[in-house]
Design a protein around this motif. Structure first.
Motif, short mmCIF file in Angstrom:
data_model
loop_
_atom_site.label_atom_id
_atom_site.label_comp_id
_atom_site.label_asym_id
_atom_site.label_seq_id
_atom_site.Cartn_x
_atom_site.Cartn_y
_atom_site.Cartn_z
N PHE A 48 -10.94 12.96 -2.55
CA PHE A 48 -9.94 11.52 -2.87
C PHE A 48 -9.93 11.31 -1.26
O PHE A 48 -9.79 9.68 -2.01
CB PHE A 48 -8.62 13.21 -2.38
N ILE A 49 -9.27 11.77 -0.23
CA ILE A 49 -9.72 10.68 0.80
C ILE A 49 -11.76 10.06 1.08
O ILE A 49 -11.01 9.29 1.48
CB ILE A 49 -9.46 11.57 1.99
N SER A 50 -12.60 10.96 0.82
CA SER A 50 -13.74 9.91 0.37
C SER A 50 -13.60 8.34 -0.54
O SER A 50 -13.82 7.54 -0.53
CB SER A 50 -15.36 10.55 -0.13
N ARG A 51 -12.98 9.23 -1.98
CA ARG A 51 -13.40 7.80 -2.46
C ARG A 51 -12.25 6.65 -1.81
O ARG A 51 -12.61 5.23 -2.37
CB ARG A 51 -12.40 7.87 -3.67
N LEU A 52 -11.23 7.33 -1.82
CA LEU A 52 -10.05 5.92 -0.80
C LEU A 52 -10.79 5.07 -0.17
O LEU A 52 -10.47 4.06 0.56
CB LEU A 52 -8.92 7.10 -0.51
N ILE A 53 -11.18 6.13 1.23
CA ILE A 53 -12.00 5.21 1.83
C ILE A 53 -13.37 4.14 1.25
O ILE A 53 -13.57 3.52 1.85
CB ILE A 53 -13.02 6.63 3.16
N THR A 54 -13.97 5.00 0.24
CA THR A 54 -15.06 3.80 -0.28
C THR A 54 -14.29 2.70 -0.78
O THR A 54 -15.08 1.69 -0.83
CB THR A 54 -15.94 4.53 -1.36
N GLU A 55 -13.46 2.65 -1.65
CA GLU A 55 -12.71 1.78 -1.91
C GLU A 55 -11.85 0.51 -0.65
O GLU A 55 -12.19 -0.33 -1.07
CB GLU A 55 -11.28 2.01 -3.02
N MET A 56 -11.99 0.96 0.06
CA MET A 56 -11.01 0.18 1.09
C MET A 56 -12.34 -0.51 2.40
O MET A 56 -11.79 -1.40 1.98
CB MET A 56 -9.38 0.88 2.13
N ASP B 260 -14.69 -2.11 0.65
CA ASP B 260 -14.67 -3.18 -0.47
C ASP B 260 -13.62 -3.58 -0.10
O ASP B 260 -13.68 -5.30 0.65
CB ASP B 260 -14.73 -2.24 -1.65
N VAL B 261 -12.15 -3.37 -0.77
CA VAL B 261 -10.96 -4.22 -0.38
C VAL B 261 -10.99 -5.28 1.11
O VAL B 261 -10.31 -6.56 0.89
CB VAL B 261 -9.46 -3.40 -0.12
N GLU B 262 -11.52 -3.80 1.77
CA GLU B 262 -11.18 -5.16 2.97
C GLU B 262 -12.08 -6.04 3.97
O GLU B 262 -12.65 -6.47 4.83
CB GLU B 262 -10.51 -3.86 4.57
N SER B 263 -13.45 -5.76 3.31
CA SER B 263 -14.43 -6.39 3.45
C SER B 263 -14.69 -8.33 3.17
O SER B 263 -15.53 -8.64 3.53
CB SER B 263 -15.80 -6.23 2.54
N ASP B 264 -13.67 -8.94 2.19
CA ASP B 264 -13.50 -10.23 2.52
C ASP B 264 -12.91 -11.50 3.58
O ASP B 264 -12.38 -10.47 4.24
CB ASP B 264 -12.40 -10.71 1.38
N CYS C 248 -9.15 1.15 6.78
CA CYS C 248 -10.69 2.86 6.81
C CYS C 248 -10.54 3.04 7.88
O CYS C 248 -11.18 4.60 8.02
CB CYS C 248 -12.00 1.82 6.82
N ASP C 249 -10.16 2.61 9.15
CA ASP C 249 -10.36 3.18 10.52
C ASP C 249 -9.45 4.41 10.18
O ASP C 249 -9.38 5.65 11.01
CB ASP C 249 -9.40 2.26 11.62
N ARG C 250 -7.58 4.18 9.98
CA ARG C 250 -6.48 4.59 9.43
C ARG C 250 -6.99 5.99 9.14
O ARG C 250 -6.86 7.21 9.28
CB ARG C 250 -5.61 3.83 9.36
#
Ligand code: R7I
Ligand code: MG
Ligand code: MG
Length: 349
Positions: A193-201, A203-207, A225-227
Motif C-alpha cells: 500500500f505505502i509503496s504504491r502511494l510512493i510510486t504514484e506520488m 510521478d505526481v510531484e515530478s512536474d 514522497c519524502d513524508r
C-alpha cells in the motif's frame, strides 16, 4: 466486503463525517492525553445527549458539496462545484473555515467569474494556499471514479478551486489515492500500500510546478514522497511515540503536515496498540489515535476516517458514534448513490 463493495463506500463517507464531528472537540489543542480522548469517545455512548449533537465543520460541509456536484452531473463540473462551495459558505459561514479560504469562497459567489480557478490563484500573494482544505474533501473523488487516472485528475482540479499551490492540491491527490487503494482492499498488504502511494506520488510531484513550489518553500525535492518515506520508516517500528509522529510528520493545517499523518494513523492502527483499549476495532483505534495527536484533529481524523472506513466498512463503526454526528445519516445515503455511479462507469469495479 470485497473490493469496492457498498459497505466500503458507506464506511468511507460516514467515518469521514465521524472524524470531523468527534475531532472538533480537540482542534487546535497542543497536547491531548489519550485519557481525554477515550473519555470523549465514551461519552458518545450516552444516549441522553440526543441525536446529532456533534456538529460537522467545513471539512464535511465542503465534502457534501463535492458529492452533490458529482452526483448531479455524473462527473466533475468545475463551475457547479465552485458555485456549491460558495452557496454553502454563504448559508453557513460559521463552520470553522480557514481564514484565507473565505476570501476565495466570497469571490466564487460572483456569477460574472470567467475563470473559477482564478480566486484560488490570487491567494497568499499569488502562490495559492497550501492548507489542507483541498485534501479534507478529496475522498469523494475516489468514490466516484473507478480509474486511478481519473481520481488523480479530478481530485487535483477539485482542490484547485480553492488551493492552487501544488503543496495544497497534491495533498488532495494523495488523500484521494489512499482512499482509492483502500477501497480496493490494498490495506490487506500495508507494505505494498505505502509503496504504491510512493510510486504514484513520485510521478505526481515530478512536474515543473511541484518542483518549483518545493524549492521556493524550502521543502524536500518531492515533499510528499519524502513524508511517505518517513511514514514507511515509522510503520516498520513496533514502538513510536506521539511526540515522534508529530515531529516527523506534523499535525498542522498544511496539507503536507496532515495528509501523510492521517495515512500513518491508519497504518499504525491496523494492529492493536498498547495505548488503545483492547475492545476497540481498527476503525475505532484509528479515530482515537488521530485525536490523540492534537493539532488539526478534525481534519486528520476526517481524512484517516475516510481511508480506514474504506478498509473496514460500515459495520466497523459503532452505531452510537454514528448517532451523535450531524450529517452521518446523510453521508450514508449519498454513499449508496456514489456506489451506483462508480459501478455504472465503463471501468467500474
Ligand atoms: O486550507 P483551508 O481550507 O483550511 C482548512 C482547515 C482545516 O483544518 C479545517 O478543519 C479548518 O479548520 O481549516 O484554508 P486556507 O485558509 O486556505 O489555509 C489554512 C491556513 O493555512 C491559512 O489560514 C494560513 O494560516 C495557512 N496557509 C498559508 N500561510 C502562509 N502562506 C495556507 N497557505 C499559506 C501560504 O501560502
Ligand atoms: Mg474543520
Ligand atoms: Mg481542521
Amino acid at each position: 466486503g470485497g473490493p469496492a463493495s457498498l459497505s466500503r463506500f458507506r464506511g468511507a463517507l460516514v467515518a469521514a463525517v465521524l472524524g470531523d464531528c468527534v475531532g472538533g472537540e480537540f482542534e487546535g489543542a497542543e497536547e491531548v492525553p489519550m485519557e481525554r480522548v477515550l473519555q470523549h469517545l465514551n461519552s458518545l455512548d450516552d444516549e441522553t445527549k440526543g441525536t446529532g449533537n456533534l456538529d460537522y465543520s467545513d471539512d464535511t460541509a465542503m465534502a457534501r458539496c463535492v458529492v452533490r456536484s458529482i452526483l448531479a452531473h455524473a462527473g466533475y463540473d468545475e463551475r457547479d462545484m465552485a458555485h456549491r462551495f460558495a452557496k454553502e459558505y454563504g448559508e453557513s459561514p460559521d463552520r470553522g473555515y480557514g481564514t484565507g479560504v473565505v476570501h476565495v469562497l466570497k469571490k466564487l459567489s460572483s456569477s460574472h467569474l470567467s475563470d473559477v480557478y482564478q480566486p484560488a490563484r490570487d491567494q497568499f500573494n499569488g502562490r495559492g494556499s497550501f492548507g489542507n482544505g483541498g485534501a479534507m474533501r478529496a475522498a469523494p473523488f475516489a468514490l466516484a471514479f473507478p480509474k486511478l487516472a481519473d481520481v488523480r485528475r479530478f481530485a487535483r482540479l477539485g482542490a484547485m478551486l480553492t488551493h492552487s499551490c501544488s503543496l495544497g492540491y497534491n495533498g488532495a491527490v494523495l488523500q484521494a489515492l489512499a482512499v482509492h487503494l483502500s477501497l480496493q482492499g490494498a490495506l490487506d498488504l500495508p507494505q505494498q500500500f505505502i509503496s504504491r502511494l510512493i510510486t504514484e506520488m513520485e510521478d505526481v510531484e515530478s512536474d515543473d510546478m511541484s518542483r518549483k513550489d518545493a524549492r521556493i518553500l524550502k521543502e524536500a525535492e518531492k515533499p510528499f514522497c519524502d513524508r511517505l518515506h518517513r511514514v514507511r520508516d515509522l510503520m516498520d517500528r513496533s514502538k513510536v511515540s506521539i511526540e515522534e509522529v508529530i515531529s516527523e510528520l506534523g499535525n498542522g493545517i498544511a496539507a503536507l503536515h496532515s495528509v501523510p499523518t492521517a495515512i500513518f494513523c491508519v497504518l499504525h492502527c491496523l494492529e492493536p496498540r498498547e495505548c488503545l483499549p483492547e475492545n476497540y476495532g481498527g476503525l475505532e483505534r484509528t479515530i482515537a489515535y488521530s485525536l490523540a495527536l492534537g493539532g488539526d484533529t478534525d481534519t486528520i481524523a476526517c481524512m484517516a476516517g475516510a481511508i480506514a472506513g474504506a478498509h473496514y466498512g460500515i459495520e466497523a463503526i459503532p452505531q452510537s458514534w454514528i448517532n451523535c454526528c450531524e450529517g452521518a445519516e446523510d453521508a450514508d445515503v449519498t454513499a449508496e448513490r456514489l456506489h451506483v455511479l462508480y459501478h455504472q462507469s465503463p471501468q467500474g469495479g
